[in-house]
Design a protein around this motif. Structure first.
Motif, PDB file in Angstrom:
ATOM      1  N   GLN A 170      49.297  50.382  43.911  1.00 37.58           N
ATOM      2  CA  GLN A 170      47.959  50.789  43.505  1.00 37.58           C
ATOM      3  C   GLN A 170      47.838  50.557  42.004  1.00 37.58           C
ATOM      4  O   GLN A 170      48.817  50.651  41.263  1.00 37.58           O
ATOM      5  N   SER A 171      46.653  50.228  41.563  1.00 42.85           N
ATOM      6  CA  SER A 171      46.443  49.955  40.152  1.00 42.85           C
ATOM      7  C   SER A 171      45.015  50.295  39.753  1.00 42.85           C
ATOM      8  O   SER A 171      44.102  50.311  40.591  1.00 42.85           O
ATOM      9  N   VAL A 172      44.837  50.565  38.467  1.00 42.63           N
ATOM     10  CA  VAL A 172      43.520  50.833  37.887  1.00 42.63           C
ATOM     11  C   VAL A 172      43.401  50.026  36.606  1.00 42.63           C
ATOM     12  O   VAL A 172      44.343  49.979  35.802  1.00 42.63           O
ATOM     13  N   SER A 173      42.261  49.387  36.394  1.00 40.38           N
ATOM     14  CA  SER A 173      42.005  48.668  35.144  1.00 40.38           C
ATOM     15  C   SER A 173      40.731  49.210  34.506  1.00 40.38           C
ATOM     16  O   SER A 173      39.764  49.563  35.204  1.00 40.38           O
ATOM     17  N   VAL A 174      40.748  49.302  33.187  1.00 40.09           N
ATOM     18  CA  VAL A 174      39.590  49.798  32.440  1.00 40.09           C
ATOM     19  C   VAL A 174      39.287  48.846  31.300  1.00 40.09           C
ATOM     20  O   VAL A 174      40.144  48.077  30.859  1.00 40.09           O
ATOM     21  N   ARG A 175      38.052  48.916  30.824  1.00 33.06           N
ATOM     22  CA  ARG A 175      37.680  48.181  29.613  1.00 33.06           C
ATOM     23  C   ARG A 175      36.565  48.931  28.912  1.00 33.06           C
ATOM     24  O   ARG A 175      35.577  49.311  29.543  1.00 33.06           O
ATOM     25  N   LEU A 176      36.751  49.163  27.616  1.00 29.20           N
ATOM     26  CA  LEU A 176      35.790  49.881  26.785  1.00 29.20           C
ATOM     27  C   LEU A 176      35.402  51.219  27.409  1.00 29.20           C
ATOM     28  O   LEU A 176      34.239  51.587  27.474  1.00 29.20           O
ATOM     29  N   LEU A 230      64.748  53.977  43.583  1.00 29.67           N
ATOM     30  CA  LEU A 230      63.472  54.506  44.063  1.00 29.67           C
ATOM     31  C   LEU A 230      63.135  55.848  43.434  1.00 29.67           C
ATOM     32  O   LEU A 230      63.890  56.816  43.553  1.00 29.67           O
ATOM     33  N   ASP A 231      62.009  55.895  42.759  1.00 31.79           N
ATOM     34  CA  ASP A 231      61.441  57.142  42.228  1.00 31.79           C
ATOM     35  C   ASP A 231      60.282  57.518  43.147  1.00 31.79           C
ATOM     36  O   ASP A 231      59.306  56.769  43.277  1.00 31.79           O
ATOM     37  N   THR A 232      60.363  58.678  43.776  1.00 28.08           N
ATOM     38  CA  THR A 232      59.345  59.091  44.740  1.00 28.08           C
ATOM     39  C   THR A 232      58.191  59.866  44.101  1.00 28.08           C
ATOM     40  O   THR A 232      57.395  60.492  44.797  1.00 28.08           O
ATOM     41  N   THR A 233      58.094  59.829  42.784  1.00 28.99           N
ATOM     42  CA  THR A 233      56.990  60.508  42.095  1.00 28.99           C
ATOM     43  C   THR A 233      55.646  60.029  42.635  1.00 28.99           C
ATOM     44  O   THR A 233      55.382  58.828  42.712  1.00 28.99           O
ATOM     45  N   GLU A 234      54.798  60.975  43.009  1.00 29.06           N
ATOM     46  CA  GLU A 234      53.450  60.641  43.476  1.00 29.06           C
ATOM     47  C   GLU A 234      52.541  60.453  42.268  1.00 29.06           C
ATOM     48  O   GLU A 234      52.371  61.361  41.461  1.00 29.06           O
ATOM     49  N   VAL A 235      51.975  59.274  42.130  1.00 27.49           N
ATOM     50  CA  VAL A 235      51.076  58.969  41.020  1.00 27.49           C
ATOM     51  C   VAL A 235      49.683  58.723  41.586  1.00 27.49           C
ATOM     52  O   VAL A 235      49.474  57.794  42.369  1.00 27.49           O
ATOM     53  N   LEU A 238      46.533  57.176  36.884  1.00 27.45           N
ATOM     54  CA  LEU A 238      46.514  55.790  36.412  1.00 27.45           C
ATOM     55  C   LEU A 238      45.303  55.541  35.524  1.00 27.45           C
ATOM     56  O   LEU A 238      45.398  54.845  34.499  1.00 27.45           O
ATOM     57  N   ARG A 239      44.169  56.105  35.892  1.00 29.84           N
ATOM     58  CA  ARG A 239      42.961  55.940  35.084  1.00 29.84           C
ATOM     59  C   ARG A 239      43.145  56.569  33.712  1.00 29.84           C
ATOM     60  O   ARG A 239      42.814  55.951  32.686  1.00 29.84           O
ATOM     61  N   GLU A 240      43.678  57.779  33.667  1.00 31.80           N
ATOM     62  CA  GLU A 240      43.857  58.470  32.391  1.00 31.80           C
ATOM     63  C   GLU A 240      44.837  57.722  31.498  1.00 31.80           C
ATOM     64  O   GLU A 240      44.641  57.627  30.284  1.00 31.80           O
TER      65      GLU A 240
END
Length: 448
Positions: A39-45, A118-123, A128-130
């Protein structure tokens, strides 16, 4: 999360696939499932530009009938028997391949270590946005930064499930988290761009997003108002670790057994001979705990070991999978990697081992020269070793970085460059290809 990590169902389906292939007439077979979750999030300005989420379990079946081989692939939900029968039918009409085979049973891994991949941390997507927003905001806060090309954050995991007809069953998963940002300084035709990023197996080990943003901003403002420099034929060029890693990738390509077998490597006749300056070594280790490119076994079920590929300047090993090793009259060293339905050799945790000089002292020792921070183009001929790349960076004058430089070309031959390389001591092993800052003497620089 536990259901995504548990590979028992996939192992069972892969085993069934092998059994069906043997019943359909295959002499030998292996089945692979390549797992992926991301999963990924991208932002601009300050605004979200995109969010993505994906998951897949991609099956591949490879069957052997005598010296004939065929491979097929499918997504989950396929009919096991139909896929097995299709693969066998394809193998029967395929041309013979004298080198294609499963790994020798004696070389298969009987057990393998927990490499803590493997890191099972839930993100969450909100996390990701922050992180993306924080990285971009910190970069834009640097005085002189005028715009953003965007920032992003990602989290995911991937892995391998492998079953063979001669007794191997295994699986592993590895996580990956990342933050990145790219920003612009200057206006109009004087605009410059730069970036920074971090990528880790464990979420808690990631650099702070604001720190990544600050570094990106500081990097880009240093590039404003670049100059050209005169052409020179005996220039010492220092490679920043970012570009140094790519350069070490050229070494890896030159000692890849597949390239040697195809006669497409300029080092193909150099086994046992000096290819780097005396005292320099390149290592490859698939078994580093929490290593960025570690794996408990390769794509054929063989556990690799740490190898000194180039020791004290002398070439000692090729990267080998089973079929490539057979073609060269050698034995695999556990470097087989699945690529779709095929297996080819590749490096794991590769490192140009560091020297004993600090990068600042290396720069001072140069006097006048060129410090490269970015390379442009693909001007590398792996058959002849000819090297010619566009470059940007900073001019070194009296042992200090002075003004930014752009629109120049650096050129030489990789064989000569390898023998003139002097590494610093600042290696960062968080990358799958690791290299310190290093200097290469005697390069040609084409400027104004």
């Amino acid at each position: 999360m536990s259901s995504e990590i548990d590979s028992s169902t996939l192992l069972s389906r892969a085993s069934q696939l092998i059994d069906l292939a043997r019943k359909a007439g295959a002499d030998a077979a292996d089945a692979v499932v390549v797992r992926s979750r991301s999963q990924s999030v991208s932002v601009r300005l300050g605004k979200v530009e995109g969010t993505e989420s994906s998951e897949s379990d991609d099956f591949s079946l490879r069957v052997f009938i005598g010296k004939r081989v065929a491979s097929v692939s499918a997504n989950p939900g396929f009919d096991l028997q139909a896929l097995a029968e299709r693969a066998v039918a394809m193998a029967k009409v395929s041309p013979e391949d004298p080198f294609a085979c499963l790994a020798d049973e004696a070389s298969l891994s009987k057990s393998y270590p927990d490499l803590q991949l493997l890191d099972t941390t839930e993100v969450s997507s909100e996390m990701l946005r922050e992180a993306s927003l924080a990285a971009e905001a910190a970069a834009l806060a640097v005085k002189g930064v005028t715009n953003s090309s965007g920032a992003g954050a990602s989290a995911g995991m991937g892995g391998l499930v492998l079953v063979t007809s001669h007794g191997f069953e295994g699986s592993y998963m590895a996580s990956r988290f990342g933050h990145s940002v790219s920003v612009i300084a200057g206006e109009g035709t004087g605009m410059e761009r730069d970036y920074d990023f971090d990528s880790r197996l464990y979420y808690a080990e990631l650099d702070d997003p604001a720190e990544i943003g600050r570094r990106a901003g500081e990097r880009v403002i240093k590039r404003i108002n670049p100059r050209q420099v005169p052409t020179g034929k005996d220039v010492t060029v220092i490679f920043d670790p970012r570009v140094a890693r790519g350069f070490v990738g050229h070494i890896a390509g030159a000692i890849n057994g597949a390239a040697v077998a195809r006669k497409s490597s300029f080092l193909r006749d150099k086994m046992g001979q000096p290819v780097l300056k005396s005292g320099l070594s390149i290592t490859d280790d698939p078994l580093i705990v929490r290593g960025p490119s570690s794996r408990p076994f390769d794509g054929e079920g063989v556990s690799g070991e740490r190898l000194v590929m180039i020791e004290d300047g002398v070439l000692k090993h090729w990267f080998l999978s089973t079929s490539t090793a057979r073609e060269l009259g050698l034995e695999t060293n556990g470097r087989g990697v699945r690529g779709g339905t095929s297996v080819s050799p590749s490096s794991t945790n590769l490192a140009l081992e560091p020297g004993d000089i600090a990068p600042e002292d290396l720069i001072r020792s140069v006097g006048n020269g060129f410090y490269v921070t970015e390379l442009i183009g693909h001007g590398v001929n792996m058959i002849t070793g000819e090297y010619s790349r566009g470059a940007t960076g900073f001019w070194i004058e009296n042992g200090e970085l002075t003004f930014p430089v752009s629109e120049v070309t650096i050129a030489s031959n990789l064989k000569e460059m390898f023998m003139r390389l002097t590494p610093a001591n600042d290696i960062d092993r968080k990358f799958g290809v690791a290299a310190p800052t290093f200097a290469i003497e005697g390069m040609t620089l084409a400027g104004r």
